[in-house]
Design a protein around this motif. Structure first.
Motif, PDB file in Angstrom:
ATOM      1  N   MET A 233     -53.811  26.453 -37.212  1.00  0.00           N
ATOM      2  CA  MET A 233     -52.805  26.712 -38.244  1.00  0.00           C
ATOM      3  C   MET A 233     -51.382  26.414 -37.767  1.00  0.00           C
ATOM      4  N   HIS A 234     -51.265  25.895 -36.519  1.00  0.00           N
ATOM      5  CA  HIS A 234     -49.971  25.513 -35.944  1.00  0.00           C
ATOM      6  C   HIS A 234     -48.998  26.690 -35.856  1.00  0.00           C
ATOM      7  N   ARG A 235     -49.532  27.871 -35.559  1.00  0.00           N
ATOM      8  CA  ARG A 235     -48.629  29.005 -35.343  1.00  0.00           C
ATOM      9  C   ARG A 235     -48.136  29.047 -33.902  1.00  0.00           C
ATOM     10  N   ASP A 236     -48.889  28.379 -33.007  1.00  0.00           N
ATOM     11  CA  ASP A 236     -48.448  28.280 -31.616  1.00  0.00           C
ATOM     12  C   ASP A 236     -47.428  27.157 -31.496  1.00  0.00           C
ATOM     13  N   LYS A 237     -46.297  27.443 -30.914  1.00  0.00           N
ATOM     14  CA  LYS A 237     -45.279  26.432 -30.684  1.00  0.00           C
ATOM     15  C   LYS A 237     -45.417  25.935 -29.246  1.00  0.00           C
ATOM     16  N   SER A 238     -45.704  24.656 -29.091  1.00  0.00           N
ATOM     17  CA  SER A 238     -45.956  24.138 -27.752  1.00  0.00           C
ATOM     18  C   SER A 238     -45.708  22.634 -27.712  1.00  0.00           C
ATOM     19  N   PRO A 239     -45.338  22.113 -26.542  1.00  0.00           N
ATOM     20  CA  PRO A 239     -45.182  20.654 -26.411  1.00  0.00           C
ATOM     21  C   PRO A 239     -46.520  19.919 -26.336  1.00  0.00           C
ATOM     22  N   TYR A 240     -47.623  20.666 -26.256  1.00  0.00           N
ATOM     23  CA  TYR A 240     -48.947  20.040 -26.168  1.00  0.00           C
ATOM     24  C   TYR A 240     -49.387  19.561 -27.552  1.00  0.00           C
ATOM     25  N   ASN A 241     -48.627  18.630 -28.104  1.00  0.00           N
ATOM     26  CA  ASN A 241     -48.899  18.124 -29.441  1.00  0.00           C
ATOM     27  C   ASN A 241     -49.350  16.678 -29.324  1.00  0.00           C
ATOM     28  N   TYR A 242     -50.598  16.411 -29.700  1.00  0.00           N
ATOM     29  CA  TYR A 242     -51.159  15.075 -29.559  1.00  0.00           C
ATOM     30  C   TYR A 242     -51.370  14.475 -30.934  1.00  0.00           C
ATOM     31  N   TYR A 243     -50.490  13.551 -31.322  1.00  0.00           N
ATOM     32  CA  TYR A 243     -50.555  12.922 -32.644  1.00  0.00           C
ATOM     33  C   TYR A 243     -50.675  13.980 -33.753  1.00  0.00           C
ATOM     34  N   SER A 244     -49.763  14.944 -33.705  1.00  0.00           N
ATOM     35  CA  SER A 244     -49.646  16.020 -34.708  1.00  0.00           C
ATOM     36  C   SER A 244     -50.797  17.013 -34.673  1.00  0.00           C
ATOM     37  N   THR A 245     -51.656  16.929 -33.672  1.00  0.00           N
ATOM     38  CA  THR A 245     -52.716  17.923 -33.485  1.00  0.00           C
ATOM     39  C   THR A 245     -52.392  18.730 -32.240  1.00  0.00           C
ATOM     40  N   LEU A 246     -52.335  20.033 -32.385  1.00  0.00           N
ATOM     41  CA  LEU A 246     -51.899  20.901 -31.297  1.00  0.00           C
ATOM     42  C   LEU A 246     -53.025  21.096 -30.280  1.00  0.00           C
ATOM     43  N   CYS A 247     -52.850  20.519 -29.115  1.00  0.00           N
ATOM     44  CA  CYS A 247     -53.777  20.655 -27.984  1.00  0.00           C
ATOM     45  C   CYS A 247     -55.248  20.534 -28.416  1.00  0.00           C
ATOM     46  N   PRO A 248     -55.677  19.364 -28.887  1.00  0.00           N
ATOM     47  CA  PRO A 248     -57.056  19.215 -29.375  1.00  0.00           C
ATOM     48  C   PRO A 248     -58.117  19.513 -28.325  1.00  0.00           C
ATOM     49  N   TRP A 249     -57.811  19.270 -27.041  1.00  0.00           N
ATOM     50  CA  TRP A 249     -58.790  19.529 -25.985  1.00  0.00           C
ATOM     51  C   TRP A 249     -59.085  21.017 -25.888  1.00  0.00           C
ATOM     52  N   LEU A 250     -58.064  21.837 -26.038  1.00  0.00           N
ATOM     53  CA  LEU A 250     -58.255  23.284 -26.006  1.00  0.00           C
ATOM     54  C   LEU A 250     -59.034  23.732 -27.243  1.00  0.00           C
ATOM     55  N   GLN A 251     -58.714  23.170 -28.396  1.00  0.00           N
ATOM     56  CA  GLN A 251     -59.451  23.514 -29.615  1.00  0.00           C
ATOM     57  C   GLN A 251     -60.942  23.226 -29.442  1.00  0.00           C
ATOM     58  N   MET A 252     -61.276  22.077 -28.859  1.00  0.00           N
ATOM     59  CA  MET A 252     -62.689  21.717 -28.668  1.00  0.00           C
ATOM     60  C   MET A 252     -63.393  22.700 -27.735  1.00  0.00           C
ATOM     61  N   LYS A 253     -62.715  23.086 -26.663  1.00  0.00           N
ATOM     62  CA  LYS A 253     -63.329  24.029 -25.718  1.00  0.00           C
ATOM     63  C   LYS A 253     -63.563  25.389 -26.378  1.00  0.00           C
ATOM     64  N   LEU A 254     -62.596  25.841 -27.165  1.00  0.00           N
ATOM     65  CA  LEU A 254     -62.745  27.133 -27.841  1.00  0.00           C
ATOM     66  C   LEU A 254     -63.884  27.093 -28.862  1.00  0.00           C
ATOM     67  N   LEU A 255     -63.973  26.006 -29.614  1.00  0.00           N
ATOM     68  CA  LEU A 255     -65.059  25.855 -30.590  1.00  0.00           C
ATOM     69  C   LEU A 255     -66.419  25.824 -29.893  1.00  0.00           C
ATOM     70  N   ARG A 256     -66.468  25.151 -28.758  1.00  0.00           N
ATOM     71  CA  ARG A 256     -67.726  25.084 -28.008  1.00  0.00           C
ATOM     72  C   ARG A 256     -68.097  26.462 -27.461  1.00  0.00           C
ATOM     73  N   MET A 257     -67.097  27.198 -27.031  1.00  0.00           N
ATOM     74  CA  MET A 257     -67.337  28.534 -26.488  1.00  0.00           C
ATOM     75  C   MET A 257     -67.927  29.465 -27.548  1.00  0.00           C
ATOM     76  N   LEU A 258     -67.409  29.371 -28.769  1.00  0.00           N
ATOM     77  CA  LEU A 258     -67.872  30.253 -29.855  1.00  0.00           C
ATOM     78  C   LEU A 258     -69.324  30.000 -30.226  1.00  0.00           C
ATOM     79  N   GLN A 259     -69.861  28.834 -29.857  1.00  0.00           N
ATOM     80  CA  GLN A 259     -71.248  28.525 -30.177  1.00  0.00           C
ATOM     81  C   GLN A 259     -72.250  29.320 -29.342  1.00  0.00           C
TER      82      GLN A 259
END
Length: 434
Positions: A233-259
């Motif tokens: 939801m882009h509530r985290d403010k961070s320079p880790y912005n990759y083509y307007s997606t906030l830290c996609p690598w972290l998002q993938m790891k978190l999604l994988r963890m929830l599985q």
């Protein structure tokens, strides 16, 4: 290290490279080894000299020669108070030794001393060394020190990132090195760190721990959902912005963890997770930018994997949306997305209630059998096989029989087997076998 000032090392490397035969190279190496052996026996040799000759030994080792001298000198370099000598010693140890080397036992106290919060640079050297070569002995002796660095509020972010990955290495070597009494809850607390670089390293550690023992880390589920929601939801403010997606690598790891976790009974938390997944499905679109597509669709497919996992646990609200999103991939030019769309739709098709939504896509799936890419043809065959039921068995078996003569040899065996299984399962009369 001031490699450019080590004229003797540079000259030696140049001479080795200029050797025209293997015999000439071997003769030069043996001559240098004899010289180094003599220098190491000199009690007046200074730290610079030891460092220079150890670098030479590393070079000889990397070009294929066995090194039987200099190991005690490596230990001395690691114990040095000078950064250039200490770093050379740690690098040499990682190059020359393995985790089963007997010399590592002599290093435990030196490494433990470097892990103390007195000097952050020494901490980083020690953490990198442990993460690359640490084994059972290091896990038993040093895991506690690494945990303290990770959980300490006084540790700076670049040190904590290294400590998280270092602890993951030790855990893989000895799972018992991490206590289950209080560490899971403390890990949940540090996952809320505002530095996304630290969170990315922590997520690698958490994923390793959770995959090994999900039930022991159920307490981190709310923290993972909250962090994922803030990123999506882009509530985290961070320079880790990759083509307007906030830290996609972290998002993938978190999604994988929830599985690895079952759906929570907390309705508020579950709604937040569902809203997050819905947002991912809705915002992911194809763009002309390949890098953005790769990042966004990496997140999307991990989200669909999580939806499949939740559906297995009787939470099927997002199935329809996921199937609709996957259906858009069946007709696009990008082969990787077509492949992943077919693969994930095959996994969704076995879930209760999903097949009715997938059946109208039969014509699009059938076209995959004519694709130039054999991997896509195989995924299309798998999906048609899963889609087959009593009311459409005759059509699908007919499609497969029609495709059989033109199929390639590497698909024919699997194709015949699937036709035989479907005919046996859904045959209405003996004419099916003719």
């Amino acid at each position: 290290t001031k490699m450019s000032t080590m004229r003797g090392l540079n000259n030696f490397i140049t001479e080795i490279r200029n050797c025209s035969t293997k015999e000439q190279e071997q003769k030069r190496v043996e001559s240098e080894l004899a010289k180094i052996r003599e220098k190491f026996s000199d009690k007046n040799i200074d730290g610079y000299g030891v460092k220079k000759y150890v670098w030479k030994l590393m070079y000889m080792y990397m070009i294929g020669y066995d090194i039987e001298i200099g190991h005690m000198e490596v230990l001395k370099l690691i114990s040095s108070t000078r950064y250039s000598e200490k770093s050379a010693g740690y690098i040499a140890a990682q190059v020359l030794w393995t985790e089963n080397s007997e010399f590592l036992r002599l290093l435990v106290q030196s490494v433990k001393k470097d892990l103390s919060p007195v000097n952050e640079v020494n901490q980083c050297l020690a953490l990198s060394f442990i993460a690359n070569i640490g084994g059972q002995d290091f896990a038993e002796s040093l895991a506690g020190d690494v945990q303290k660095i990770l959980l300490s509020r006084d540790s700076r972010s670049f040190v904590r990132k290294k400590s998280a990955l270092c602890l993951l290495r030790l855990f893989r070597k000895s799972p018992e090195c991490i206590p289950l009494e209080d560490f899971p809850q403390r890990l949940a607390n540090v996952l809320a760190d505002t530095d996304l670089g630290v969170c990315l390293s922590l997520s690698s550690l958490a994923l390793g721990l959770v995959s090994h023992s999900p039930t022991n880390y159920l307490c981190i589920f709310p923290a993972v959902v909250s962090k994922l929601n803030a990123l999506v939801m882009h509530r985290d403010k961070s320079p880790y912005n990759y083509y307007s997606t906030l830290c996609p690598w972290l998002q993938m790891k978190l999604l994988r963890m929830l599985q690895y976790f079952p759906p929570t009974q907390d309705r508020v938390l579950m709604k937040r997770l569902n809203d997050t997944l819905t947002h991912i499905l809705e915002k992911t679109v194809l763009t002309p930018n390949v890098n953005k597509n790769n990042a966004d669709h990496g997140v999307l497919f991990e989200a669909i994997n999580l939806i499949i996992h939740l559906s297995h646990n009787e939470s099927r609200e997002l199935q329809t949306r996921a199937i609709n999103q996957l259906s858009t991939f069946l007709g696009i030019k990008e082969p990787n997305l077509r492949y992943l769309g077919l693969e994930h739709m095959t996994r969704l098709a076995v879930l209760p209630g999903a097949l009715a939504q997938i059946k109208p896509l039969q014509d699009s799936v059938q076209k995959a059998l004519d694709d130039a890419d054999i991997s896509i043809r195989k995924r299309g065959l798998d999906l048609l096989y899963v889609m087959c039921q009593k009311n459409n068995a005759k059509d699908i078996v007919g499609i497969l029989l029609k495709y059989l003569p033109s199929s390639t040899l590497d698909m024919r065996e699997e194709l015949v087997l699937k036709i035989a299984i479907l005919a046996e399962k859904y045959a209405t009369d003996f004419n099916w076998y003719i």
